[in-house]
Design a protein around this motif. Structure first.
Motif, PDB file in Angstrom:
ATOM      1  N   LEU A 144       0.995  -1.192   0.083  1.00 28.35           N
ATOM      2  CA  LEU A 144      -0.141  -0.013   0.099  1.00 28.35           C
ATOM      3  C   LEU A 144       0.831   1.235   0.005  1.00 28.35           C
ATOM      4  N   ILE A 145       2.159   1.123   0.586  1.00 30.62           N
ATOM      5  CA  ILE A 145       3.029   2.180   0.632  1.00 30.62           C
ATOM      6  C   ILE A 145       3.845   2.407  -0.766  1.00 30.62           C
ATOM      7  N   GLU A 146       4.179   1.371  -1.346  1.00 33.59           N
ATOM      8  CA  GLU A 146       5.037   1.528  -2.543  1.00 33.59           C
ATOM      9  C   GLU A 146       4.516   2.410  -3.475  1.00 33.59           C
ATOM     10  N   PRO A 147       3.221   2.634  -3.989  1.00 33.78           N
ATOM     11  CA  PRO A 147       3.015   3.567  -4.862  1.00 33.78           C
ATOM     12  C   PRO A 147       3.319   5.048  -4.802  1.00 33.78           C
ATOM     13  N   TYR A 148       3.445   5.352  -3.246  1.00 37.04           N
ATOM     14  CA  TYR A 148       3.880   6.658  -2.715  1.00 37.04           C
ATOM     15  C   TYR A 148       5.224   6.816  -2.722  1.00 37.04           C
ATOM     16  N   ALA A 149       6.026   5.903  -3.171  1.00 34.86           N
ATOM     17  CA  ALA A 149       7.267   5.983  -2.812  1.00 34.86           C
ATOM     18  C   ALA A 149       8.101   6.533  -4.169  1.00 34.86           C
ATOM     19  N   LEU A 150       7.465   6.939  -5.302  1.00 36.29           N
ATOM     20  CA  LEU A 150       8.076   7.188  -6.364  1.00 36.29           C
ATOM     21  C   LEU A 150       8.687   8.557  -6.190  1.00 36.29           C
ATOM     22  N   PRO A 151       8.314   9.498  -5.347  1.00 37.17           N
ATOM     23  CA  PRO A 151       9.462  10.958  -5.123  1.00 37.17           C
ATOM     24  C   PRO A 151      10.693  10.416  -4.718  1.00 37.17           C
ATOM     25  N   LEU A 152      10.567   9.485  -3.632  1.00 40.91           N
ATOM     26  CA  LEU A 152      11.578   8.881  -2.965  1.00 40.91           C
ATOM     27  C   LEU A 152      12.446   7.985  -3.942  1.00 40.91           C
ATOM     28  N   GLN A 153      12.189   7.241  -4.715  1.00 44.52           N
ATOM     29  CA  GLN A 153      12.849   6.634  -5.770  1.00 44.52           C
ATOM     30  C   GLN A 153      13.556   7.436  -6.644  1.00 44.52           C
ATOM     31  N   SER A 154      12.840   8.602  -7.203  1.00 45.26           N
ATOM     32  CA  SER A 154      13.672   9.652  -8.027  1.00 45.26           C
ATOM     33  C   SER A 154      14.685  10.383  -7.249  1.00 45.26           C
ATOM     34  N   PHE A 155      14.240  10.830  -5.988  1.00 47.81           N
ATOM     35  CA  PHE A 155      15.304  11.417  -5.287  1.00 47.81           C
ATOM     36  C   PHE A 155      16.611  10.512  -5.108  1.00 47.81           C
ATOM     37  N   ILE A 156      16.521   9.354  -4.722  1.00 52.62           N
ATOM     38  CA  ILE A 156      17.726   8.418  -4.583  1.00 52.62           C
ATOM     39  C   ILE A 156      18.436   8.253  -5.859  1.00 52.62           C
ATOM     40  N   ALA A 157      17.700   7.976  -6.968  1.00 50.13           N
ATOM     41  CA  ALA A 157      18.135   8.064  -8.218  1.00 50.13           C
ATOM     42  C   ALA A 157      19.118   9.120  -8.334  1.00 50.13           C
ATOM     43  N   GLY A 158      18.437  10.263  -8.382  1.00 49.39           N
ATOM     44  CA  GLY A 158      19.207  11.634  -8.631  1.00 49.39           C
ATOM     45  C   GLY A 158      20.362  11.863  -7.778  1.00 49.39           C
ATOM     46  N   VAL A 159      20.458  11.494  -6.594  1.00 45.35           N
ATOM     47  CA  VAL A 159      21.642  11.845  -5.743  1.00 45.35           C
ATOM     48  C   VAL A 159      22.562  10.775  -5.917  1.00 45.35           C
ATOM     49  N   PRO A 189      10.734   0.135  -6.220  1.00 43.78           N
ATOM     50  CA  PRO A 189       9.970   0.490  -4.798  1.00 43.78           C
ATOM     51  C   PRO A 189      10.838  -0.371  -4.079  1.00 43.78           C
ATOM     52  N   HIS A 190      10.880  -1.651  -3.929  1.00 50.50           N
ATOM     53  CA  HIS A 190      11.569  -2.367  -2.997  1.00 50.50           C
ATOM     54  C   HIS A 190      13.144  -2.038  -2.844  1.00 50.50           C
ATOM     55  N   CYS A 191      13.819  -1.169  -3.867  1.00 46.57           N
ATOM     56  CA  CYS A 191      15.036  -0.725  -3.659  1.00 46.57           C
ATOM     57  C   CYS A 191      15.258   0.488  -3.216  1.00 46.57           C
ATOM     58  N   ALA A 192      13.936   1.280  -2.859  1.00 47.69           N
ATOM     59  CA  ALA A 192      13.949   2.633  -2.275  1.00 47.69           C
ATOM     60  C   ALA A 192      14.331   2.768  -0.814  1.00 47.69           C
ATOM     61  N   GLY A 193      14.717   1.571  -0.323  1.00 44.01           N
ATOM     62  CA  GLY A 193      15.148   1.764   1.157  1.00 44.01           C
ATOM     63  C   GLY A 193      13.986   1.660   2.138  1.00 44.01           C
ATOM     64  N   LEU A 194      12.832   1.091   1.753  1.00 45.08           N
ATOM     65  CA  LEU A 194      11.619   1.092   2.704  1.00 45.08           C
ATOM     66  C   LEU A 194      11.992  -0.060   3.728  1.00 45.08           C
ATOM     67  N   LYS A 195      12.479  -0.977   3.059  1.00 49.59           N
ATOM     68  CA  LYS A 195      12.758  -2.311   4.095  1.00 49.59           C
ATOM     69  C   LYS A 195      13.755  -1.674   5.259  1.00 49.59           C
ATOM     70  N   LEU A 229      16.847   9.514   8.540  1.00 48.59           N
ATOM     71  CA  LEU A 229      17.591  10.031   7.760  1.00 48.59           C
ATOM     72  C   LEU A 229      19.050   9.321   7.300  1.00 48.59           C
ATOM     73  N   LEU A 230      19.440   8.640   8.431  1.00 44.37           N
ATOM     74  CA  LEU A 230      20.744   7.647   8.134  1.00 44.37           C
ATOM     75  C   LEU A 230      20.339   6.540   7.216  1.00 44.37           C
ATOM     76  N   SER A 231      18.976   6.154   7.399  1.00 43.19           N
ATOM     77  CA  SER A 231      18.649   4.890   6.638  1.00 43.19           C
ATOM     78  C   SER A 231      18.665   5.606   5.043  1.00 43.19           C
ATOM     79  N   VAL A 232      17.937   6.705   4.830  1.00 41.95           N
ATOM     80  CA  VAL A 232      17.899   7.140   3.164  1.00 41.95           C
ATOM     81  C   VAL A 232      19.389   7.463   2.767  1.00 41.95           C
ATOM     82  N   ILE A 233      20.227   8.089   3.504  1.00 42.52           N
ATOM     83  CA  ILE A 233      21.648   8.136   3.330  1.00 42.52           C
ATOM     84  C   ILE A 233      22.293   6.851   2.786  1.00 42.52           C
ATOM     85  N   ALA A 234      22.148   5.984   3.670  1.00 40.70           N
ATOM     86  CA  ALA A 234      22.730   4.511   3.375  1.00 40.70           C
ATOM     87  C   ALA A 234      22.150   3.907   2.308  1.00 40.70           C
TER      88      ALA A 234
END
Length: 300
Positions: A144-159, A189-195, A229-234
């Motif tokens: 249910l959360i994964e469809p809303y993870a697209l902005p996070l996926q784009s951010f991770i890919a860009g950085v 989505p499952h590579c966007a760091g949600l886990k 924040l540490l999780s997103v950076i990692a």
């Protein structure tokens, strides 16, 4: 001459506890073994793996409940009707045969037992271990959360693309895709760091409880935000490494970090940083306003 067998009153509570424990074991031992087999061997759906923090969370919840046993016994027996309702609901969930409902029946039944046996004081005493059990019970919530993870996926890919470009790597970023050396890596989505995010927040709660910092609202919010924040950076660094390995043809290193034990080792290092972070917080912020204003509560 008539001989009767009378059970001493001191043994009655122990017999009741033993009967409840035996009943729960019969119902839920197969389910828990199924969870642990999936978490350890990763032979079940990816969504199930989002809850692998239960590997350490469920034993920790059991430990907390065990340490509270003396306080639990001192609470007066007081049945709350809500507990009976939750027990019925848990039974319906269990008998439904639906995966999510069967899984959720475990924390529902445990909560119902606390309320039915000791009322709200019993629930309050065991609230944190019950929370750990609930957050470790596999459900479809990640889907249910994964469809809303697209902005996070784009951010991770860009950085990640920006980091690689700083090291002279010819990388192209298109939305959630990174191209290096004619190879493509998708920040799915499952590579966007949600886990990793779920695990970091879960372990963060455990550390806050262990150190006693959970009593402080300020420390709790600050630490959980830092953990996120540490999780997103990692995860950004991990995706940058995966893209580099895949783009340069180092498939062995890619598979080691992506699907083998390298990913688990990387996650373990992140959790180690959380331990360092909570120790630094306790060292430089030993007390705060939240804690100093709280009244002292004596044990029962």
């Amino acid at each position: 001459m008539q001989v009767g067998l009378k059970i001493p009153k001191t043994l009655e509570p122990h017999l009741l506890s033993g009967a409840i424990l035996a009943f729960l074991t019969i119902l839920y031992a197969p389910l828990l073994l199924h969870w642990y087999d999936g978490w350890l061997h990763k032979n079940i759906g990816i969504v199930h793996e989002y809850f692998s923090h239960g590997l350490i969370g469920l034993p920790f919840a059991t430990y907390i409940a065990w340490t509270n046993r003396k306080l639990w016994r001192r609470l007066p027996d007081k049945a709350d009707p809500i507990g009976a309702g939750l027990l019925v609901m848990g039974g319906i969930f269990y008998l439904s045969g639906l995966n999510d409902w069967v899984n959720l029946s475990f924390p529902v039944v445990l909560t119902g037992l606390c309320l039915w046996l000791k009322g709200f004081p019993g629930f309050k005493l065991q609230a944190f271990p019950l929370l750990l059990v609930l957050l470790a019970s596999p459900t479809s919530v990640p889907y249910l959360i994964e469809p809303y993870a697209l902005p996070l996926q784009s951010f991770i890919a860009g950085v990640a693309g920006f980091i690689l470009s700083q090291f002279g790597v010819n990388v192209t970023v298109e939305e959630i895709n990174l191209y290096v050396g004619g190879q493509i890596v998708e920040v799915a989505p499952h590579c966007a760091g949600l886990k990793m995010l779920f695990t970091s927040l879960y372990v963060g709660l455990m550390l806050l409880f262990w150190t006693g910092a959970l009593r402080s609202r300020t420390k709790t919010i600050l630490f959980l935000l830092s953990a996120a924040l540490l999780s997103v950076i990692a995860n950004i660094i991990r995706n940058a490494l995966l893209t580099f390995f895949h783009g340069t043809g180092n498939q062995q290193a890619f598979e080691w970090l992506h699907e083998s034990w390298g990913g688990d080792f990387y996650s373990a290092c992140l959790l180690g940083l959380l331990v360092v972070l909570i120790n630094l917080m306790e060292k430089y912020f030993p007390t705060d306003l939240d804690e100093s204003e709280q009244p002292q509560v004596e044990e029962l």
